[in-house]
Design an enzyme around this catalytic site. Structure first.
Site, short mmCIF file in Angstrom:
data_model
loop_
_atom_site.label_atom_id
_atom_site.label_comp_id
_atom_site.label_asym_id
_atom_site.label_seq_id
_atom_site.Cartn_x
_atom_site.Cartn_y
_atom_site.Cartn_z
N GLY A 128 -4.62 -5.40 6.90
CA GLY A 128 -5.72 -4.46 7.03
C GLY A 128 -6.74 -4.81 8.09
N GLY A 154 -0.15 -2.53 6.01
CA GLY A 154 0.01 -3.79 6.74
C GLY A 154 -1.23 -4.64 6.65
N ARG A 170 -13.88 -7.54 -0.47
CA ARG A 170 -13.18 -7.30 0.80
C ARG A 170 -12.62 -5.87 0.85
NH1 ARG A 170 -7.67 -5.68 2.01
NH2 ARG A 170 -7.23 -6.37 4.11
N VAL A 171 -12.84 -5.20 1.97
CA VAL A 171 -12.27 -3.87 2.18
C VAL A 171 -11.43 -3.91 3.45
CG1 VAL A 171 -12.78 -1.43 2.61
CG2 VAL A 171 -14.22 -2.74 1.03
N GLY A 172 -10.21 -3.40 3.36
CA GLY A 172 -9.34 -3.38 4.54
C GLY A 172 -9.36 -2.04 5.25
N ASP A 173 -8.24 -1.67 5.83
CA ASP A 173 -8.16 -0.45 6.64
C ASP A 173 -7.99 0.83 5.82
OD1 ASP A 173 -5.57 -1.65 5.89
OD2 ASP A 173 -4.73 0.12 6.86
N THR A 183 0.84 -1.21 0.00
CA THR A 183 0.00 0.00 0.00
C THR A 183 0.87 1.25 0.00
OG1 THR A 183 -1.81 -1.05 1.12
CG2 THR A 183 -1.53 1.25 1.60
N1 ASP Z 1 -3.50 -2.47 4.50
C1 ASP Z 1 -3.81 -2.91 3.17
C2 ASP Z 1 -5.08 -3.71 3.18
O1 ASP Z 1 -5.25 -4.50 4.07
C3 ASP Z 1 -2.75 -3.75 2.58
C4 ASP Z 1 -1.40 -3.12 2.56
O2 ASP Z 1 -1.03 -2.37 3.44
O3 ASP Z 1 -0.67 -3.40 1.60
O4 ASP Z 1 -5.85 -3.59 2.26
#
Ligand code: ASP
Length: 287
Positions: A205, A203, A179-182, A151
């Site tokens: 997510g 990191g 899926r959606v992360g942070d 990211t």
């Molecule tokens: N934090 C991001 C996610 O979980 C992934 C990343 O940091 O590369 O979508």
């Protein structure tokens, strides 16, 4: 509050970076930093600086965001991005977008609108209505670089003392469609508030969101120096056995960088100091 000194940091993801990619990733971060730095140097705003730097990282196929986004379990790209204006607490974010070259531009266009987060086709329709460049076909996945999280993000403080943060991602390779992360969630993958500071994360997510990591770092920034506040990521990540990396700056523009991943491509610059870029960062407060 405004001491007139600008400050900026960018990151290209907390992960293990294969040897062949270590120099290019570092250079990619340095180039994005330079784009943001020159805006701040000319007296431009923190918000413009973070948007410009993140756009450049989205355009660089070496990073997992924009053109470099990885495939989900269906072999498709779904991108998320968020941006925050520390002066007004305005937030703009998009998630699960597939047809945008620069998701952070759509997030930026949402800043003054009531919704803070639009997903999928709704986000793409919003971007279209605001003249943001769309791809004719859905973005094609980049070949995975075998490095996990890549990211991108940026935090900046301008000469007026305003701060901003932005984070953009192609997500985690192979995750479920939808899926959606942070990354597009304020208080998780990013946050900014004048008088306190700004933060952007990368990191795992789910772990970052479950521990409200950006919010924790912001709380730490209220009472600690930048370096100690960056170390606030270690305990929550250790508890969940997860990896993360953080860039932040405090109200005065002091920078903090920390990660528990093997590498964290990042770069920073502060008015009056030479820019610095690296892929491994020491945090004196680590663990
Ligand atoms: N934090 C991001 C996610 O979980 C992934 C990343 O940091 O590369 O979508």
């Amino acid at each position: 509050m405004a001491d007139g000194r600008w400050s900026i940091a960018v990151h290209g993801g907390a992960c293990r970076i294969p040897a062949a990619l270590q120099v290019p990733r570092r250079e990619g971060c340095a180039a994005a930093l330079e784009a943001g730095r020159s805006i701040l140097e000319r007296g431009g705003g923190a918000l413009e600086a973070v948007k410009t730097a993140v756009c450049l990282l989205e355009d660089d196929p070496l990073f997992n965001a924009g053109r470099g986004s990885v495939a989900n379990a269906d072999g498709e790209v779904e991108m998320d991005a968020g941006i925050m204006d520390g002066a007004t607490l305005d937030v703009g974010a998009v998630a699960c977008v597939r047809f945008l070259y620069n998701p952070v531009e759509a997030a930026h266009a949402m800043l003054r609108e009531p919704p803070i987060l639009l997903v999928g086709a709704g986000a793409e329709a919003f971007a279209r209505a605001h003249g943001i460049a769309e791809c004719k076909e859905a973005m094609r996945p980049a070949a995975p670089c075998g490095s996990g999280h890549d990211t991108v993000g940026c935090v900046a403080r301008d000469r007026e003392g305003h701060v901003a943060a932005a984070t953009s991602t192609g997500g985690l390779a192979g995750t479920l469609a939808g899926r959606v992360g942070d990354a597009p969630l304020p208080g998780c993958g990013f946050y900014a508030e004048d008088g306190i500071g700004a933060v952007s994360l990368s990191g795992d997510g789910e772990a970052i969101a479950r521990t409200l990591l950006a919010a924790r770092v912001m709380r730490a920034l209220e009472t600690m120096n930048a370096s100690a506040a960056a170390a606030a990521i270690f305990k929550p990540m250790a508890r969940l056995g997860a990896e993360a990396g953080v860039i932040l700056l405090d109200r005065d523009g002091a920078i903090g960088i920390a990660h528990n991943s093997p590498h964290f491509a990042a770069a920073y610059a502060r008015e009056g100091l030479a820019p610095v870029s690296a892929i491994v960062w020491d945090n004196e407060h680590a663990r």
